[in-house]
Write a protein that holds these residues in place. Sequence first.
Motif, PDB file in Angstrom:
ATOM      1  N   PRO A  96       0.806  -1.186  -0.110  1.00  0.00           N
ATOM      2  CA  PRO A  96      -0.027  -0.110   0.036  1.00  0.00           C
ATOM      3  C   PRO A  96       0.831   1.378   0.182  1.00  0.00           C
ATOM      4  N   GLU A  97       2.193   1.301   0.682  1.00  0.00           N
ATOM      5  CA  GLU A  97       2.872   2.498   0.465  1.00  0.00           C
ATOM      6  C   GLU A  97       3.602   2.686  -0.650  1.00  0.00           C
ATOM      7  N   PHE A 151       2.752   4.094  -5.960  1.00  0.00           N
ATOM      8  CA  PHE A 151       3.352   4.986  -6.584  1.00  0.00           C
ATOM      9  C   PHE A 151       4.597   5.890  -6.297  1.00  0.00           C
ATOM     10  N   LEU A 152       5.484   5.137  -6.659  1.00  0.00           N
ATOM     11  CA  LEU A 152       6.850   5.488  -6.437  1.00  0.00           C
ATOM     12  C   LEU A 152       7.332   6.584  -7.462  1.00  0.00           C
ATOM     13  N   ARG A 197      11.211   3.352   1.726  1.00  0.00           N
ATOM     14  CA  ARG A 197      10.680   4.141   2.093  1.00  0.00           C
ATOM     15  C   ARG A 197      11.532   5.720   1.937  1.00  0.00           C
ATOM     16  N   ASN A 208      11.080   6.588  -1.631  1.00  0.00           N
ATOM     17  CA  ASN A 208       9.711   7.115  -2.047  1.00  0.00           C
ATOM     18  C   ASN A 208       9.455   8.554  -1.473  1.00  0.00           C
ATOM     19  N   ARG A 209      10.286   8.772  -0.452  1.00  0.00           N
ATOM     20  CA  ARG A 209      10.000  10.194   0.344  1.00  0.00           C
ATOM     21  C   ARG A 209      10.989  11.287  -0.617  1.00  0.00           C
ATOM     22  N   ARG A 262      10.674  13.805  -8.084  1.00  0.00           N
ATOM     23  CA  ARG A 262       9.485  13.538  -9.033  1.00  0.00           C
ATOM     24  C   ARG A 262       9.430  14.598  -9.954  1.00  0.00           C
ATOM     25  N   GLY A 316       3.166   9.645  -4.532  1.00  0.00           N
ATOM     26  CA  GLY A 316       2.796   8.557  -3.503  1.00  0.00           C
ATOM     27  C   GLY A 316       3.667   8.956  -2.111  1.00  0.00           C
ATOM     28  N   ARG A 317       4.253  10.218  -1.976  1.00  0.00           N
ATOM     29  CA  ARG A 317       4.915  10.431  -0.786  1.00  0.00           C
ATOM     30  C   ARG A 317       3.767  10.237   0.483  1.00  0.00           C
ATOM     31  N   TYR A 355       1.636   8.364   1.212  1.00  0.00           N
ATOM     32  CA  TYR A 355       1.486   7.146   1.901  1.00  0.00           C
ATOM     33  C   TYR A 355       2.508   6.884   2.924  1.00  0.00           C
ATOM     34  N   SER A 356       3.618   7.422   2.559  1.00  0.00           N
ATOM     35  CA  SER A 356       4.728   7.208   3.763  1.00  0.00           C
ATOM     36  C   SER A 356       4.339   8.026   4.992  1.00  0.00           C
TER      37      SER A 356
END
Lengths: 550, 168
Positions: free
Chosen positions: A157-158, A161-162, A236, A239-240, A244, B89-90, B92-93
């Motif tokens: 779920p996390e 959407f990378l 993580r 992703n953060r 983007r 998607g950030r 979600y984190s």
Amino acid sequence: MYVYDEHDRQMAAERVAQFRDQTRRALAGELSEEEFLPLRLQNGLYVQRHAPMLRICVPYGMLRSDQLRRLARITRDYDKGYAHFTTRQNVQLNWPALEDVPDILADLAEVEMHANQTSGNCIRNTTTDQFSGVQADEIADPRPYCEIIRQWSTFHPEFAFLPRKFKVAVNASEKTDRAAIRIHDIGLQMVRNDAGELGFRVHVGGGLGRTPMVGPVIRDFLPELDLLTYLEAVLRVYNRYGRRDNKFKARIKILVKALTPEGFAEKVEAEWAHIKDSPTRLTPDAIERMKGFFTEPPYEALENAMDLLARQRFENRGFDQWLSHNVDVHKKPGYAIVTLTLKKTGTPPGDVTDQQLEQIADLADEYSFGEVRVTHHQNVVLADVRQDRLLELWETITPMGFGTANLNTLTDIICCPGGDYCALANAKSIPVAEAIQRRFDDLDYLYDLGNIDLNISGCMNACGHHHVGNIGVLGVDKKGEEFYQVSLGGSSHHDADIGKILGPSFAREDMPEVIAKIIDVYVDQRTEEEEFLDTYRRIGIKPFKERVYA
Amino acid sequence: MPDVINADGTIRQDNWVVVPRPEEGESLAIPSDQPALIPADLWLAGYEHFAGNDQIGVWFDSHDEPEIIADRVNELPLIGVNFPRFVDGRGYSIARLLRERFGYRNELRAIGDVLLDQLQFMKRCGFDSYALRPDKDINHAATCLNFFSQGYQAATDTDLPLFRRRAG
Ligand code: HEM
Ligand code: SF4
């Protein structure tokens, strides 16, 4: 091989129902093209030059015969009767209709297959060595870990959407690397520490495309129980903090480079410290349970068939050549690993017809306990063949087109679909592969040349891994015309490296001659024991340049 | 009043407003008669003033760091996380950090480009209300939240990844 339980089956069915609903809404105009895009990509559906393209997942390359037969049927019922094996151990269909895709996915789910996360900015299919479990020198069978990663990454779920796509590969032998782990976003090398415990050396930030990079090591030893929590920490951080704002700078390799591997590793360690002991931490039980799916088939107690094979080789030169090139040593006495090559001149590398898929299924049942493996070189492996049946197998496969004895030679080309199929292409790639195969049609000469990786991509996206070919060919567009740039010295193995560009690009009709000149330099300059890459590394690019542009 | 979706897919009316980040030189335009979410860093900067006001919550943009209010999360009645584009998607984190790391217990709302097919992921990451983009069919939300009866991983919604449930 892994077998679904009721949980897997339930989620697979729910996924099909979900995509059916999404497709209905897309066709009814309730989802815009932009909104539907990531949903269909994460179900394997690209929209291509001629029609949609469906990429079906083959987890770490393993297929059962019933799955091959189902694929054959699907290519007949919904497509034009052929399929394509990709460089990431998956299968692609080139002509399905959008509205049929939910039905195709339902047909796949019946045989425990899917197209989840085969495209899109998410965690993709985890790949590994096609000789897993049957080679003598592996640290441990990597497939249970690949399946553990598959389950963890499925519908995560996390991380749906990378910033960009994300590929993980696992390699188990310390001497070879058939999984090209160092050009993956995460490459996991299985290792044992001094105490004999099993774990992984972690490479992060490899990748091809526009900015090719070899992944540096960010952790020398990760204990096996920590596999998923550590992956979660890497993802993580990515992703953060992954970019983007620019699609071409969004892969994790750019972030690793910007932070330096040490800086990136620090961020991961800091994140990991928080989640190391979370419920995601694997248990010895979970690993044991998974290993239970990848047990040995019921091998018979056999002796190596040395004398028999020696006699058969002596009597039959074609068999002798095939045995030397397409057959590998198995860990069990009396057995052998056979690679069926899909590289017959005149057929696009990796392409198979529905009939051939069924033939492969029959071969698997007859000779190899009903299973095959797909390789990232776009070939298919029968991993467990009795040595005393090799001659019979060779005689069977030769008329089918799987017996071309060119494995790992110059004509065992990796080639992307290129301009014949792909909307992003600058140039065609399949006809270049074919022209080179025609030029080098003398097997004895090929054998004399030894192992050479020749990889062709139709554009910078590098689906054909051109950067890591010993010889790489890249399609470029020059004022609307198709040209080809050549690079030398790449490798996807343990000594992974990105090739260097030779110089100005060439017209398509000149390509066989250009390759011939490069090969001539190697033949002139090599010492007795040198492979192409060794000679290149010793003498550098200059002699090649001088000959080709003379 | 606009509708928001609850975690179980039911719909309720709610009058929280999201106050945008003020331009240079302007000040926060907090409405006097409605509860409001303000940018988290500004809440922190005006902590003396805002603390204890149950009509004020905060929102994070996707590039913001939730760490800044790590030890104060439960002073807030509502936290919003913005999805500037649904493919970013950030959020979600951010949600998992707020819930799992900082122990946030009150309402967590997805705001911005919130569409139907992402609701299931948001729910698993700890969001329990969703301000759906107004052009989307809110009556389809319950279906989209419930396509899956289970997941493989541990996340905010469960401590039991499938491999642990299988062992049991
Ligand atoms: C026919 C339609 C296809 C399209 C539109 C397509 C598109 C792309 C794009 C855009 C990339 C670059 C991604 C990036 O830079 O991050 C890429 C990479 C890649 N594709 Fe394809 N592809 C197609 C078919 C294939 C096929 C048939 C194969 C296998 C033979 C393949 C294997 C790969 C691999 C291995 C990479 C990437 C390597 C890397 O960057 O790490 N693709 N593809
Ligand atoms: S390398 Fe380029 S031309 Fe070839 S398949 Fe990939 S995107 Fe298409």
